[in-house]
Design a protein around this motif. Structure first.
Motif, PDB file in Angstrom:
ATOM      1  N   VAL A 150       0.835  -1.210   0.000  1.00  0.00           N
ATOM      2  CA  VAL A 150       0.000   0.000   0.000  1.00  0.00           C
ATOM      3  C   VAL A 150       0.865   1.253   0.000  1.00  0.00           C
ATOM      4  CG1 VAL A 150      -1.703   1.309   1.334  1.00  0.00           C
ATOM      5  CG2 VAL A 150      -1.936  -1.157   1.104  1.00  0.00           C
ATOM      6  N   SER A 151       1.935   1.264   0.790  1.00  0.00           N
ATOM      7  CA  SER A 151       2.803   2.447   0.832  1.00  0.00           C
ATOM      8  C   SER A 151       3.482   2.666  -0.520  1.00  0.00           C
ATOM      9  CB  SER A 151       3.851   2.291   1.928  1.00  0.00           C
ATOM     10  OG  SER A 151       4.661   1.147   1.690  1.00  0.00           O
ATOM     11  N   ALA A 152       3.900   1.585  -1.176  1.00  0.00           N
ATOM     12  CA  ALA A 152       4.524   1.729  -2.492  1.00  0.00           C
ATOM     13  C   ALA A 152       3.522   2.254  -3.517  1.00  0.00           C
ATOM     14  CB  ALA A 152       5.104   0.387  -2.942  1.00  0.00           C
ATOM     15  N   ILE A 153       2.277   1.754  -3.458  1.00  0.00           N
ATOM     16  CA  ILE A 153       1.248   2.252  -4.378  1.00  0.00           C
ATOM     17  C   ILE A 153       0.971   3.731  -4.111  1.00  0.00           C
ATOM     18  CG2 ILE A 153      -1.168   2.041  -5.027  1.00  0.00           C
ATOM     19  CD1 ILE A 153      -0.960  -0.942  -4.531  1.00  0.00           C
ATOM     20  N   CYS A 154       0.941   4.133  -2.846  1.00  0.00           N
ATOM     21  CA  CYS A 154       0.731   5.550  -2.510  1.00  0.00           C
ATOM     22  C   CYS A 154       1.822   6.427  -3.115  1.00  0.00           C
ATOM     23  CB  CYS A 154       0.696   5.728  -0.999  1.00  0.00           C
ATOM     24  SG  CYS A 154      -0.818   5.147  -0.209  1.00  0.00           S
ATOM     25  N   ILE A 155       3.066   5.983  -2.984  1.00  0.00           N
ATOM     26  CA  ILE A 155       4.174   6.765  -3.535  1.00  0.00           C
ATOM     27  C   ILE A 155       4.069   6.845  -5.058  1.00  0.00           C
ATOM     28  CG2 ILE A 155       6.678   6.837  -3.809  1.00  0.00           C
ATOM     29  CD1 ILE A 155       6.890   5.539  -1.040  1.00  0.00           C
ATOM     30  N   ALA A 156       3.680   5.716  -5.673  1.00  0.00           N
ATOM     31  CA  ALA A 156       3.573   5.701  -7.140  1.00  0.00           C
ATOM     32  C   ALA A 156       2.440   6.589  -7.638  1.00  0.00           C
ATOM     33  CB  ALA A 156       3.374   4.267  -7.631  1.00  0.00           C
ATOM     34  N   THR A 157       1.362   6.670  -6.885  1.00  0.00           N
ATOM     35  CA  THR A 157       0.207   7.454  -7.340  1.00  0.00           C
ATOM     36  C   THR A 157       0.337   8.942  -7.031  1.00  0.00           C
ATOM     37  OG1 THR A 157      -0.927   6.885  -5.263  1.00  0.00           O
ATOM     38  CG2 THR A 157      -1.419   5.540  -7.206  1.00  0.00           C
ATOM     39  N   ILE A 158       1.344   9.333  -6.244  1.00  0.00           N
ATOM     40  CA  ILE A 158       1.516  10.760  -5.956  1.00  0.00           C
ATOM     41  C   ILE A 158       1.751  11.530  -7.248  1.00  0.00           C
ATOM     42  CG2 ILE A 158       3.092  12.438  -4.931  1.00  0.00           C
ATOM     43  CD1 ILE A 158       3.349  10.633  -2.528  1.00  0.00           C
ATOM     44  N   VAL A 159       2.571  10.968  -8.135  1.00  0.00           N
ATOM     45  CA  VAL A 159       2.840  11.630  -9.410  1.00  0.00           C
ATOM     46  C   VAL A 159       1.560  11.755 -10.223  1.00  0.00           C
ATOM     47  CG1 VAL A 159       4.150  11.495 -11.556  1.00  0.00           C
ATOM     48  CG2 VAL A 159       5.194  10.773  -9.404  1.00  0.00           C
ATOM     49  N   LEU A 160       0.769  10.674 -10.254  1.00  0.00           N
ATOM     50  CA  LEU A 160      -0.486  10.704 -11.000  1.00  0.00           C
ATOM     51  C   LEU A 160      -1.450  11.733 -10.416  1.00  0.00           C
ATOM     52  CD1 LEU A 160      -2.358   9.559 -13.163  1.00  0.00           C
ATOM     53  CD2 LEU A 160      -3.052   7.802 -11.523  1.00  0.00           C
ATOM     54  N   VAL A 161      -1.511  11.831  -9.090  1.00  0.00           N
ATOM     55  CA  VAL A 161      -2.406  12.798  -8.449  1.00  0.00           C
ATOM     56  C   VAL A 161      -2.006  14.227  -8.807  1.00  0.00           C
ATOM     57  CG1 VAL A 161      -3.149  13.734  -6.227  1.00  0.00           C
ATOM     58  CG2 VAL A 161      -3.049  11.271  -6.560  1.00  0.00           C
ATOM     59  N   ALA A 162      -0.702  14.517  -8.771  1.00  0.00           N
ATOM     60  CA  ALA A 162      -0.234  15.871  -9.109  1.00  0.00           C
ATOM     61  C   ALA A 162      -0.597  16.216 -10.550  1.00  0.00           C
ATOM     62  CB  ALA A 162       1.267  15.974  -8.887  1.00  0.00           C
ATOM     63  N   ILE A 163      -0.363  15.259 -11.462  1.00  0.00           N
ATOM     64  CA  ILE A 163      -0.689  15.506 -12.871  1.00  0.00           C
ATOM     65  C   ILE A 163      -2.196  15.669 -13.053  1.00  0.00           C
ATOM     66  CG2 ILE A 163      -0.642  14.497 -15.185  1.00  0.00           C
ATOM     67  CD1 ILE A 163       1.977  13.131 -14.416  1.00  0.00           C
ATOM     68  N   ASP A 164      -2.974  14.837 -12.351  1.00  0.00           N
ATOM     69  CA  ASP A 164      -4.429  14.897 -12.517  1.00  0.00           C
ATOM     70  C   ASP A 164      -5.001  16.186 -11.944  1.00  0.00           C
ATOM     71  OD1 ASP A 164      -6.861  13.474 -13.389  1.00  0.00           O
ATOM     72  OD2 ASP A 164      -7.378  13.542 -11.266  1.00  0.00           O
ATOM     73  N   LEU A 165      -4.442  16.665 -10.839  1.00  0.00           N
ATOM     74  CA  LEU A 165      -4.908  17.938 -10.285  1.00  0.00           C
ATOM     75  C   LEU A 165      -4.672  19.080 -11.276  1.00  0.00           C
ATOM     76  CD1 LEU A 165      -3.741  17.687  -6.563  1.00  0.00           C
ATOM     77  CD2 LEU A 165      -6.099  17.810  -7.370  1.00  0.00           C
ATOM     78  N   ALA A 166      -3.473  19.104 -11.862  1.00  0.00           N
ATOM     79  CA  ALA A 166      -3.176  20.149 -12.843  1.00  0.00           C
ATOM     80  C   ALA A 166      -4.066  20.004 -14.074  1.00  0.00           C
ATOM     81  CB  ALA A 166      -1.703  20.077 -13.239  1.00  0.00           C
ATOM     82  N   TRP A 167      -4.283  18.770 -14.538  1.00  0.00           N
ATOM     83  CA  TRP A 167      -5.127  18.558 -15.709  1.00  0.00           C
ATOM     84  C   TRP A 167      -6.573  18.957 -15.438  1.00  0.00           C
ATOM     85  CZ3 TRP A 167      -5.804  18.045 -20.661  1.00  0.00           C
ATOM     86  CH2 TRP A 167      -6.982  17.498 -21.148  1.00  0.00           C
ATOM     87  N   ALA A 168      -7.075  18.633 -14.231  1.00  0.00           N
ATOM     88  CA  ALA A 168      -8.466  18.974 -13.895  1.00  0.00           C
ATOM     89  C   ALA A 168      -8.676  20.481 -13.947  1.00  0.00           C
ATOM     90  CB  ALA A 168      -8.824  18.427 -12.515  1.00  0.00           C
ATOM     91  N   ARG A 169      -7.735  21.243 -13.411  1.00  0.00           N
ATOM     92  CA  ARG A 169      -7.844  22.701 -13.455  1.00  0.00           C
ATOM     93  C   ARG A 169      -7.744  23.219 -14.893  1.00  0.00           C
ATOM     94  NH1 ARG A 169      -9.570  25.088  -8.629  1.00  0.00           N
ATOM     95  NH2 ARG A 169      -8.959  23.674  -6.954  1.00  0.00           N
ATOM     96  N   PHE A 170      -6.785  22.679 -15.637  1.00  0.00           N
ATOM     97  CA  PHE A 170      -6.603  23.131 -17.021  1.00  0.00           C
ATOM     98  C   PHE A 170      -7.830  22.798 -17.865  1.00  0.00           C
ATOM     99  CE2 PHE A 170      -5.410  21.858 -21.345  1.00  0.00           C
ATOM    100  CZ  PHE A 170      -4.967  23.067 -21.837  1.00  0.00           C
ATOM    101  N   HIS A 171      -8.338  21.576 -17.735  1.00  0.00           N
ATOM    102  CA  HIS A 171      -9.499  21.159 -18.531  1.00  0.00           C
ATOM    103  C   HIS A 171     -10.730  21.978 -18.156  1.00  0.00           C
ATOM    104  CE1 HIS A 171     -12.072  18.492 -20.833  1.00  0.00           C
ATOM    105  NE2 HIS A 171     -12.865  18.381 -19.803  1.00  0.00           N
ATOM    106  N   TRP A 172     -10.884  22.288 -16.879  1.00  0.00           N
ATOM    107  CA  TRP A 172     -12.026  23.093 -16.413  1.00  0.00           C
ATOM    108  C   TRP A 172     -11.979  24.495 -16.998  1.00  0.00           C
ATOM    109  CZ3 TRP A 172     -12.000  27.135 -12.536  1.00  0.00           C
ATOM    110  CH2 TRP A 172     -13.276  27.521 -12.128  1.00  0.00           C
TER     111      TRP A 172
END
Length: 361
Positions: free
Chosen positions: A196-218
């Motif tokens: 679970v900790s490894a998956i959390c670390i791996a998804t941090i990059v995806l979360v950062a990209i998705d947050l930026a994309w959500a704002r840009f797409h909006w």
């Protein structure tokens, strides 16, 4: 094709009003990956701090139930209720804290992205949401492709993490076959925590990209055409044609009131048809003559007409009429520099008691 062309025509950034209206309607930028990451983080906290102590509290009850089933009589409904109370109470003690933590983390992931808003329109039935055409465009549109890419990334990342963690724990898994079974739960918990900790670390990059994309797409979805900006500005400031019409009506009403007020005048100074100034002089009302009406051309003729109808003296003095028209507003007393010429006219009228218009050179 038409939708793509319409989107290309929206080249202007959204105005503050457009953004405010979108927020009020519940159209807010939301990252789904942030909620998933919050759930994983909550699971990590649960595995680290709650599972171990919770299992230790739950173990005696389950051990007693499994070792001595006869110790819990089930002869009547009261016995069944007693058993359920004991087991249920322990189960609640074990399950409630994890549920609370997952709920808190989920709410935090939403509240940190956007302020809470109650929008009833978002929960009202909308047939377009179940439209096959709309669903097809969502699946195969730009947003659908982005979601597909994120899903592929998540699947690849999770698979890679699980494979790496399991391979690193392969030796421990083989050793577990020869160790005390009591130690197995702790080993499984440690492996789960690592995954679970490894998956959390791996998804941090995806979360950062998705947050930026959500704002840009909006922001991109809120873009406006130049015509929409003009229409919004026109709506905010008012239609120029309507505003001009309202100003015209206001001027007409003001002129009508002013012409009506000319009937209260003491005298009218004219030039002889281009300008007309109606003055009222009453020592008890004002210390100096008061302008009750003034006008040019048609309005000047109207003022003279009212004056003649009410037998108000009309004095023709071109220079004085023009000077008064430019220097004095309606409902104001004349300035001091006009006291002497106007006083001479008033004295002349009072001394002569002229019943009809006279011309002063």
């Amino acid at each position: 094709m038409a939708e793509s062309s319409d989107q290309e025509s929206k080249t202007e950034e959204p105005t503050e009003k457009k953004v405010r209206d979108a927020l009020e309607q519940g159209q807010i930028p939301v990252s789904r990956e942030a909620s998933i990451f919050a759930t994983l983080a909550a699971l990590m906290v649960i595995l680290s701090f709650l599972v171990g102590p919770g299992v230790l509290q739950l173990t005696p009850t389950l051990t007693g139930l499994l070792d001595d089933p006869g110790g819990f009589p089930l002869s009547n409904g009261a016995d069944v209720q007693n058993l359920l109370n004991v087991v249920g109470l322990q189960a609640l003690r074990f399950l409630v804290p994890p549920v609370v933590i997952i709920t808190v983390f989920g709410l935090a992931s939403s509240l940190l992205q956007n302020a809470p808003r109650l929008v009833l329109e978002r929960i009202m039935p909308d047939l377009s949401r179940i439209s096959p055409i709309g669903g097809w465009s969502r699946l195969f549109g730009s947003q659908g492709l982005v979601e597909f890419g994120k899903s592929v990334f998540k699947l690849t990342a999770v698979t890679s993490v699980v494979v790496v963690v399991l391979r690193s724990s392969e030796a421990k898994a083989f050793e577990a076959m020869y160790t005390d079974p009591v130690a197995l739960p702790e080993m499984i918990l440690n492996i789960a925590m690592r995954i679970v900790s490894a998956i959390c670390i791996a998804t941090i990059v995806l979360v950062a990209i998705d947050l930026a994309w959500a704002r840009f797409h909006w922001r991109r979805e809120l873009r406006m055409t130049k015509q929409e900006i003009k229409d919004e500005h026109k709506q905010a400031e008012g239609d120029p044609l309507i505003k001009a019409r309202l100003r015209s009506l206001a001027r007409d009403r003001s002129r009508q009131r002013m012409i009506t007020s000319a009937a209260r005048a003491t005298l009218v100074i004219a030039n002889p048809t281009h300008f007309a100034i109606a003055l009222r002089y009453n020592r008890e009302e004002n210390p100096a003559p008061l302008v009750v009406a003034k006008g040019m051309d048609v309005i000047a003729l109207k003022i003279r007409e009212v004056a003649e109808k009410n037998r108000i003296p009309v004095i023709e003095n071109k220079a004085l009429a023009r000077a008064l028209y430019e220097a004095v507003q309606v409902d104001q007393v004349i300035p001091a520099e006009f006291f002497r010429p106007v006083a001479e006219i008033i004295y002349f009228l009072q001394s002569k008691q002229a019943p009809r218009p006279e011309k002063v050179q």
